[in-house]
Design a protein around this motif. Sequence first.
Motif, PDB file in Angstrom:
ATOM      1  N   LEU A 158      42.956  25.151  41.127  1.00 31.62           N
ATOM      2  CA  LEU A 158      41.892  26.148  41.059  1.00 31.62           C
ATOM      3  C   LEU A 158      41.220  26.352  42.407  1.00 31.62           C
ATOM      4  O   LEU A 158      40.863  27.483  42.772  1.00 31.62           O
ATOM      5  N   VAL A 159      41.078  25.270  43.186  1.00 36.89           N
ATOM      6  CA  VAL A 159      40.494  25.380  44.528  1.00 36.89           C
ATOM      7  C   VAL A 159      41.388  26.243  45.415  1.00 36.89           C
ATOM      8  O   VAL A 159      40.914  27.116  46.158  1.00 36.89           O
ATOM      9  N   PHE A 160      42.700  26.011  45.330  1.00 33.63           N
ATOM     10  CA  PHE A 160      43.652  26.795  46.116  1.00 33.63           C
ATOM     11  C   PHE A 160      43.580  28.272  45.726  1.00 33.63           C
ATOM     12  O   PHE A 160      43.613  29.159  46.590  1.00 33.63           O
ATOM     13  N   LEU A 161      43.485  28.532  44.433  1.00 30.46           N
ATOM     14  CA  LEU A 161      43.376  29.912  43.965  1.00 30.46           C
ATOM     15  C   LEU A 161      42.119  30.590  44.499  1.00 30.46           C
ATOM     16  O   LEU A 161      42.155  31.730  44.951  1.00 30.46           O
ATOM     17  N   VAL A 162      41.013  29.875  44.451  1.00 32.89           N
ATOM     18  CA  VAL A 162      39.747  30.436  44.927  1.00 32.89           C
ATOM     19  C   VAL A 162      39.815  30.720  46.424  1.00 32.89           C
ATOM     20  O   VAL A 162      39.331  31.757  46.900  1.00 32.89           O
ATOM     21  N   LEU A 163      40.426  29.813  47.198  1.00 33.78           N
ATOM     22  CA  LEU A 163      40.555  30.006  48.643  1.00 33.78           C
ATOM     23  C   LEU A 163      41.373  31.250  48.963  1.00 33.78           C
ATOM     24  O   LEU A 163      41.004  32.052  49.829  1.00 33.78           O
ATOM     25  N   LEU A 164      42.512  31.415  48.279  1.00 31.45           N
ATOM     26  CA  LEU A 164      43.339  32.591  48.544  1.00 31.45           C
ATOM     27  C   LEU A 164      42.678  33.865  48.044  1.00 31.45           C
ATOM     28  O   LEU A 164      42.819  34.925  48.666  1.00 31.45           O
ATOM     29  N   ALA A 165      41.948  33.759  46.932  1.00 29.59           N
ATOM     30  CA  ALA A 165      41.225  34.930  46.449  1.00 29.59           C
ATOM     31  C   ALA A 165      40.182  35.379  47.464  1.00 29.59           C
ATOM     32  O   ALA A 165      39.985  36.565  47.703  1.00 29.59           O
ATOM     33  N   ALA A 166      39.516  34.400  48.088  1.00 29.27           N
ATOM     34  CA  ALA A 166      38.533  34.730  49.120  1.00 29.27           C
ATOM     35  C   ALA A 166      39.205  35.330  50.347  1.00 29.27           C
ATOM     36  O   ALA A 166      38.666  36.242  50.985  1.00 29.27           O
ATOM     37  N   ALA A 167      40.411  34.828  50.687  1.00 24.67           N
ATOM     38  CA  ALA A 167      41.119  35.340  51.863  1.00 24.67           C
ATOM     39  C   ALA A 167      41.615  36.770  51.641  1.00 24.67           C
ATOM     40  O   ALA A 167      41.521  37.618  52.541  1.00 24.67           O
ATOM     41  N   GLY A 219      40.413  38.818  49.320  1.00 21.08           N
ATOM     42  CA  GLY A 219      39.359  39.665  48.789  1.00 21.08           C
ATOM     43  C   GLY A 219      39.541  39.857  47.297  1.00 21.08           C
ATOM     44  O   GLY A 219      40.578  39.506  46.733  1.00 21.08           O
ATOM     45  N   PRO A 220      38.521  40.386  46.611  1.00 19.68           N
ATOM     46  CA  PRO A 220      38.616  40.582  45.164  1.00 19.68           C
ATOM     47  C   PRO A 220      39.823  41.446  44.808  1.00 19.68           C
ATOM     48  O   PRO A 220      40.094  42.457  45.450  1.00 19.68           O
ATOM     49  N   GLY A 221      40.555  41.036  43.816  1.00 18.12           N
ATOM     50  CA  GLY A 221      41.754  41.758  43.399  1.00 18.12           C
ATOM     51  C   GLY A 221      42.804  40.790  42.904  1.00 18.12           C
ATOM     52  O   GLY A 221      42.654  39.573  43.003  1.00 18.12           O
ATOM     53  N   ILE A 222      43.888  41.339  42.395  1.00 17.76           N
ATOM     54  CA  ILE A 222      44.891  40.521  41.731  1.00 17.76           C
ATOM     55  C   ILE A 222      45.999  40.053  42.668  1.00 17.76           C
ATOM     56  O   ILE A 222      46.689  39.065  42.377  1.00 17.76           O
ATOM     57  N   THR A 223      46.193  40.709  43.822  1.00 16.41           N
ATOM     58  CA  THR A 223      47.319  40.373  44.692  1.00 16.41           C
ATOM     59  C   THR A 223      47.275  38.929  45.160  1.00 16.41           C
ATOM     60  O   THR A 223      48.250  38.182  45.031  1.00 16.41           O
ATOM     61  N   GLY A 224      46.140  38.518  45.697  1.00 18.71           N
ATOM     62  CA  GLY A 224      46.020  37.147  46.179  1.00 18.71           C
ATOM     63  C   GLY A 224      46.163  36.131  45.066  1.00 18.71           C
ATOM     64  O   GLY A 224      46.708  35.036  45.267  1.00 18.71           O
ATOM     65  N   ILE A 225      45.709  36.484  43.865  1.00 18.95           N
ATOM     66  CA  ILE A 225      45.797  35.569  42.724  1.00 18.95           C
ATOM     67  C   ILE A 225      47.247  35.354  42.328  1.00 18.95           C
ATOM     68  O   ILE A 225      47.673  34.223  42.053  1.00 18.95           O
ATOM     69  N   VAL A 226      48.025  36.419  42.297  1.00 19.59           N
ATOM     70  CA  VAL A 226      49.443  36.299  41.937  1.00 19.59           C
ATOM     71  C   VAL A 226      50.192  35.475  42.982  1.00 19.59           C
ATOM     72  O   VAL A 226      50.998  34.595  42.644  1.00 19.59           O
ATOM     73  N   VAL A 227      49.927  35.735  44.273  1.00 20.98           N
ATOM     74  CA  VAL A 227      50.578  34.976  45.345  1.00 20.98           C
ATOM     75  C   VAL A 227      50.210  33.504  45.254  1.00 20.98           C
ATOM     76  O   VAL A 227      51.077  32.610  45.342  1.00 20.98           O
ATOM     77  N   PHE A 231      38.298  35.140  34.661  1.00 23.29           N
ATOM     78  CA  PHE A 231      37.049  34.713  34.029  1.00 23.29           C
ATOM     79  C   PHE A 231      35.958  34.483  35.074  1.00 23.29           C
ATOM     80  O   PHE A 231      34.781  34.781  34.844  1.00 23.29           O
ATOM     81  N   LEU A 232      36.358  33.964  36.255  1.00 20.22           N
ATOM     82  CA  LEU A 232      35.389  33.720  37.329  1.00 20.22           C
ATOM     83  C   LEU A 232      35.027  34.991  38.098  1.00 20.22           C
ATOM     84  O   LEU A 232      34.150  34.965  38.963  1.00 20.22           O
ATOM     85  N   GLY A 233      35.723  36.089  37.786  1.00 22.96           N
ATOM     86  CA  GLY A 233      35.433  37.357  38.448  1.00 22.96           C
ATOM     87  C   GLY A 233      36.088  37.532  39.797  1.00 22.96           C
ATOM     88  O   GLY A 233      35.693  38.416  40.572  1.00 22.96           O
ATOM     89  N   GLY A 237      41.318  37.629  29.746  1.00 24.88           N
ATOM     90  CA  GLY A 237      40.477  36.678  30.465  1.00 24.88           C
ATOM     91  C   GLY A 237      39.185  37.309  30.952  1.00 24.88           C
ATOM     92  O   GLY A 237      38.111  36.702  30.866  1.00 24.88           O
ATOM     93  N   LEU A 238      39.282  38.521  31.460  1.00 28.16           N
ATOM     94  CA  LEU A 238      38.096  39.232  31.946  1.00 28.16           C
ATOM     95  C   LEU A 238      37.152  39.560  30.788  1.00 28.16           C
ATOM     96  O   LEU A 238      35.932  39.523  30.950  1.00 28.16           O
ATOM     97  N   MET A 239      37.715  39.868  29.619  1.00 29.93           N
ATOM     98  CA  MET A 239      36.872  40.163  28.451  1.00 29.93           C
ATOM     99  C   MET A 239      36.027  38.955  28.052  1.00 29.93           C
ATOM    100  O   MET A 239      34.858  39.100  27.697  1.00 29.93           O
ATOM    101  N   VAL A 240      36.615  37.777  28.104  1.00 28.24           N
ATOM    102  CA  VAL A 240      35.863  36.566  27.770  1.00 28.24           C
ATOM    103  C   VAL A 240      34.703  36.378  28.741  1.00 28.24           C
ATOM    104  O   VAL A 240      33.589  36.022  28.353  1.00 28.24           O
ATOM    105  N   SER A 241      34.959  36.636  30.028  1.00 27.91           N
ATOM    106  CA  SER A 241      33.926  36.472  31.048  1.00 27.91           C
ATOM    107  C   SER A 241      32.814  37.500  30.898  1.00 27.91           C
ATOM    108  O   SER A 241      31.627  37.177  30.969  1.00 27.91           O
ATOM    109  N   GLU A 242      33.192  38.749  30.663  1.00 26.10           N
ATOM    110  CA  GLU A 242      32.212  39.837  30.625  1.00 26.10           C
ATOM    111  C   GLU A 242      31.251  39.730  29.444  1.00 26.10           C
ATOM    112  O   GLU A 242      30.096  40.170  29.545  1.00 26.10           O
TER     113      GLU A 242
END
Length: 274
Positions: free
Chosen positions: A126-135, A137-145, A218-220, A231-236
């Motif tokens: 999860l830490v790795f995912l958050v780091l790449l998401a920050a790198a 930016g918001p969106g799905i591309t970094g999450i998939v990678v 869920f974390l946005g 997942g987004l529905m649960v968060s929202e």
Amino acid sequence: MNMIRTRVRQWMPASISGKAGLIILVVVVAVVLLGPLAAPYQSDLTVGIPYAPPSQAHWLGLDFLGRDVLSRVLHGGLTVVLYAGIATVAAYAVGLLAGLFAGYTRSWLESVLMRSTDVLLAFPALVFLVLLAAAFGPGITGIVVATAIIQLPPIIRIVRSATLEQSVRGYVEAAVARGEGTLSVLRREILPNIARPLSADVGLRFSWSVLLIASVNFLGLGLQPPASDWGLMVSENRGGIATNPAVMLVPAALLGALTLGINLLGDALVGGKE
């Protein structure tokens, strides 16, 4: 035709849990693929008061913006399966090749790959995912990678271990004695014999991809509103669980059913009859 039927029987689960997993998976996949066609409203259309309870017009009630929950649920599975599938296929495309060559050649490549996987395993997922998401930016591309990269170390290790076990078998030694090259031995002798256990691992990796991507949504940090995603529905809609529990419980239950069905089916494929 008989050959096809034989192949289907070989891959059909014989155990009760395997059949249950297959049924659950078929139902969830049907919701994912056919849901958008059956949705009574557009997924982003406001049709009433926020968090209105279930009614005859809106079977699962409304969400925090007054959108029909049933419509968003029926639209929200496609992104889960699509992005988790892309991450899993990408991870296995790389991990399968790396694991096969590392396990069969036993050269310097094996040492490099194993040390590299050790480095990746040192990072919490999860830490790795958050780091790449920050790198990215918001969106799905970094999450998939990031999800694909996280899945690589265990895939390489599993494929390497299975390849090592098969590489000392008599039929592999016979193929080498006939003068077959490395690619031919891997493709014709080893890969078919490790396909069944790997098929179960593919299901496990897909389940992990689903959960990881759903967690980040869920974390946005993944898909952004107004996208419809389980997942987004649960968060929202966390704030409306007391008013309309279905707005959170239904997408969460579908995520759980998807992963449960895949795991039951995967275990049955590996374990055979029970």
